[in-house]
Design a protein around this motif. Structure first.
Motif, mmCIF file in Angstrom:
data_model
loop_
_atom_site.group_PDB
_atom_site.id
_atom_site.type_symbol
_atom_site.label_atom_id
_atom_site.label_comp_id
_atom_site.label_asym_id
_atom_site.label_seq_id
_atom_site.Cartn_x
_atom_site.Cartn_y
_atom_site.Cartn_z
ATOM 1 N N ASN A 71 0.829 -1.205 0.000
ATOM 2 C CA ASN A 71 0.000 0.000 0.000
ATOM 3 C C ASN A 71 0.860 1.251 0.000
ATOM 4 N N ALA A 72 0.551 2.149 -0.934
ATOM 5 C CA ALA A 72 1.126 3.496 -0.898
ATOM 6 C C ALA A 72 -0.053 4.456 -0.777
ATOM 7 N N GLY A 103 1.281 -0.194 5.386
ATOM 8 C CA GLY A 103 1.855 -0.503 4.081
ATOM 9 C C GLY A 103 1.455 -1.860 3.535
ATOM 10 N N HIS A 104 0.741 -2.653 4.329
ATOM 11 C CA HIS A 104 0.225 -3.952 3.865
ATOM 12 C C HIS A 104 -1.188 -4.143 4.427
ATOM 13 N N GLY A 105 -2.047 -4.729 3.619
ATOM 14 C CA GLY A 105 -3.359 -5.158 4.134
ATOM 15 C C GLY A 105 -4.351 -4.024 4.308
ATOM 16 N N LEU A 106 -5.240 -4.221 5.292
ATOM 17 C CA LEU A 106 -6.350 -3.283 5.490
ATOM 18 C C LEU A 106 -5.899 -1.939 6.036
ATOM 19 N N ALA A 107 -6.593 -0.892 5.592
ATOM 20 C CA ALA A 107 -6.495 0.411 6.251
ATOM 21 C C ALA A 107 -7.483 0.376 7.422
ATOM 22 N N TRP A 108 -7.158 1.086 8.501
ATOM 23 C CA TRP A 108 -8.000 1.056 9.703
ATOM 24 C C TRP A 108 -8.679 2.407 9.864
ATOM 25 N N CYS A 109 -9.942 2.449 9.464
ATOM 26 C CA CYS A 109 -10.701 3.709 9.440
ATOM 27 C C CYS A 109 -11.836 3.689 10.458
ATOM 28 N N LYS A 110 -12.421 2.513 10.697
ATOM 29 C CA LYS A 110 -13.569 2.426 11.605
ATOM 30 C C LYS A 110 -13.087 2.424 13.065
ATOM 31 N N ASN A 111 -12.111 1.580 13.342
ATOM 32 C CA ASN A 111 -11.607 1.450 14.716
ATOM 33 C C ASN A 111 -10.077 1.379 14.657
ATOM 34 N N PRO A 112 -9.433 2.530 14.389
ATOM 35 C CA PRO A 112 -7.989 2.508 14.114
ATOM 36 C C PRO A 112 -7.144 1.917 15.239
ATOM 37 N N LYS A 113 -7.446 2.283 16.492
ATOM 38 C CA LYS A 113 -6.535 1.832 17.561
ATOM 39 C C LYS A 113 -6.563 0.311 17.735
ATOM 40 N N ARG A 114 -7.620 -0.319 17.209
ATOM 41 C CA ARG A 114 -7.734 -1.779 17.337
ATOM 42 C C ARG A 114 -6.494 -2.496 16.767
ATOM 43 N N MET A 120 -7.441 7.602 11.370
ATOM 44 C CA MET A 120 -7.124 6.455 10.501
ATOM 45 C C MET A 120 -5.702 5.986 10.807
ATOM 46 N N ILE A 121 -5.496 4.676 10.717
ATOM 47 C CA ILE A 121 -4.136 4.125 10.713
ATOM 48 C C ILE A 121 -3.973 3.446 9.367
ATOM 49 N N LEU A 122 -2.946 3.866 8.648
ATOM 50 C CA LEU A 122 -2.808 3.485 7.241
ATOM 51 C C LEU A 122 -1.501 2.724 7.027
ATOM 52 N N LEU A 171 -4.084 11.549 11.182
ATOM 53 C CA LEU A 171 -3.837 10.366 10.348
ATOM 54 C C LEU A 171 -2.458 9.798 10.677
ATOM 55 N N ILE A 172 -2.409 8.478 10.874
ATOM 56 C CA ILE A 172 -1.117 7.807 11.090
ATOM 57 C C ILE A 172 -0.788 6.976 9.859
ATOM 58 N N PHE A 173 0.357 7.265 9.254
ATOM 59 C CA PHE A 173 0.872 6.440 8.158
ATOM 60 C C PHE A 173 1.960 5.569 8.773
#
Ligand code: FEO
Length: 409
Positions: free
Chosen positions: A41-42, A236-247, A232-234, A168-170
């Motif tokens: 993911n980029a 570099g691999h797999g799902l982006a975390w937008c609903k429950n980022p800290k999870r 959001m936690i974004l 936003l956390i990348f």
């Protein structure tokens, strides 16, 4: 066929995910068996007077990545490229991108990242490199970009970016996982549930050797308050975390700490001719009497599970049982390799019971015992004997299982 997905994540700021879906890979890092594939993911953020690219893609997918990128922006318009981590699954397309960018963009990363990029791709790539320190902030396109070092998560170069105003956390590798999820983010719980075991497998195989740094670095991010407030936690691999980022960071923390699932016992063994198998039937019977839930991986003349899958089971196990044949005065080769990787990648304080069988001389049990006692695992007992188990062997095995279960409770 590998593919690429371009998805808009938000409008203000204008943010896109460019996700290369790699279904051709078989062995990540030329080692870890991942028939489930992986994504790279980029992210691209278009601001008022800046265009920021967060990481790129793997070299072999450069064409795919560049074609997708060009649908969003002319590469010449990119003003900043943030390199969170230089491992070539995230940096391989950088030389081509910079060529097409005319070397206009400023590259931002840690001092270690600069050195690694220079070593991988030569001087030209780091001609316009801005080294940032832990906690340093830069104003870009009207936003505040804060760079936070997370060393050994999982390379020395690694950092994350926090865009302060948008929360936003990348995070590049941190928060990532294997597989090619059907969705791009965590909004569908069924997809998340299916995905999380691949996150564990990814953590252990890729980051596991440094798993104590997962706990340390996430603690650091939590203390900075950004995990709690992130929108959001974004990764570099797999799902982006937008609903429950800290999870996802809490999940990483639990895997890093080896938090066990109640009653889960990981049982791994080889059996060439059934001698170990017979012992394991007794072991599994005793485990079931004690209400435990064994997860079993066996190497036989018909089965050879992937070691990467076994590694993914270790952090959530309460205890381990390793069964091995003696093979040419050594541990059976499959178990030898599996153990080597467990001790290297998934080295947790968990109790271990060793079960051995041999023909003319028992060596495997002693050798496994040496490996275990030198690791962070706790050696509970070794029960090793010749041929099929006798009634006395059976009683010793049952007693050892009871001791293991007591130890784990
Ligand atoms: Fe996904 Fe460590 O690279």
């Amino acid at each position: 066929m590998p593919g690429v997905r371009v998805e808009k994540l938000c409008t203000d700021p204008e943010l896109y995910m460019i996700r290369v879906d790699d279904d051709q890979i078989r062995y990540f890092e030329a080692t870890w068996d991942i028939p489930e594939g992986i994504t790279y993911n980029a992210y691209l953020m278009k601001l008022k007077d800046a265009v920021v690219l967060f990481d790129v893609s793997k070299e072999e997918y450069t064409d795919l990545f560049m074609d997708a990128l060009k649908k969003l922006v002319d590469p010449k318009e990119i003003t900043h490229i943030i390199v969170h981590h230089t491992e070539p699954d995230h940096s391989g397309a950088l030389p081509r991108l910079l060529e097409e960018n005319g070397y206009r963009a400023q590259i931002i990363g840690t001092a270690f990242a600069r050195n690694l990029l220079q070593g991988f791709y030569g001087d030209r790539v780091v001609g316009n490199f801005k080294v940032v320190k832990d906690g340093e902030e830069m104003g870009i396109g009207g936003r505040t970009f804060r760079f936070i070092a997370v060393p050994w998560l999982h390379w020395p170069d690694t950092m994350i970016t926090y865009v302060v105003e948008d929360r936003l956390i990348f995070s590049c590798d941190a928060g990532g996982g294997y597989s090619i999820p059907e969705a791009i983010d965590d909004r569908d719980e069924e997809i998340v549930k299916k995905y999380l075991p691949y996150v564990t497998k990814y953590i252990v195989t890729v980051i596991g050797h440094y798993h104590k740094y997962i706990v340390q670095n996430i603690k650091k991010l939590k203390e900075l308050g950004i995990v709690e407030e992130a929108k959001m936690i974004l990764p570099g691999h797999g799902l982006a975390w937008c609903k429950n980022p800290k999870r996802i960071f809490e999940y990483y923390e639990a895997v890093g700490a080896g938090v066990p699932e109640k009653d889960k016992v990981l049982v791994v063994y080889d059996s060439m001719y059934g001698f170990v198998e017979k012992r394991m039937e007794i072991v599994l019977d005793e485990l079931s009497k004690l209400g435990k839930k064994p997860v079993v991986y066996r190497f036989t003349d018909k089965e050879a599970p992937a070691v990467s899958d076994i590694l993914g089971e270790v952090p959530s196990a309460e205890a381990l049982i390793i069964g091995a044949s003696t093979y040419e005065a050594e541990i059976h080769p499959r178990i030898r390799y599996t153990l080597y990787e467990i001790v290297d990648k998934a080295n947790y304080e968990k109790p271990v019971l060793i079960v051995g069988a041999f023909g003319w001389g028992g060596v495997a049990g002693r050798k496994i015992e040496t490996l275990i006692t030198r690791s962070r695992f706790d050696h509970v007992a070794t029960v090793e004997s010749r041929g099929y188990p006798t009634p006395e062997d059976e009683e010793k095995l049952r007693e050892a299982v009871r001791k293991l279960v007591q130890w784990a409770s």
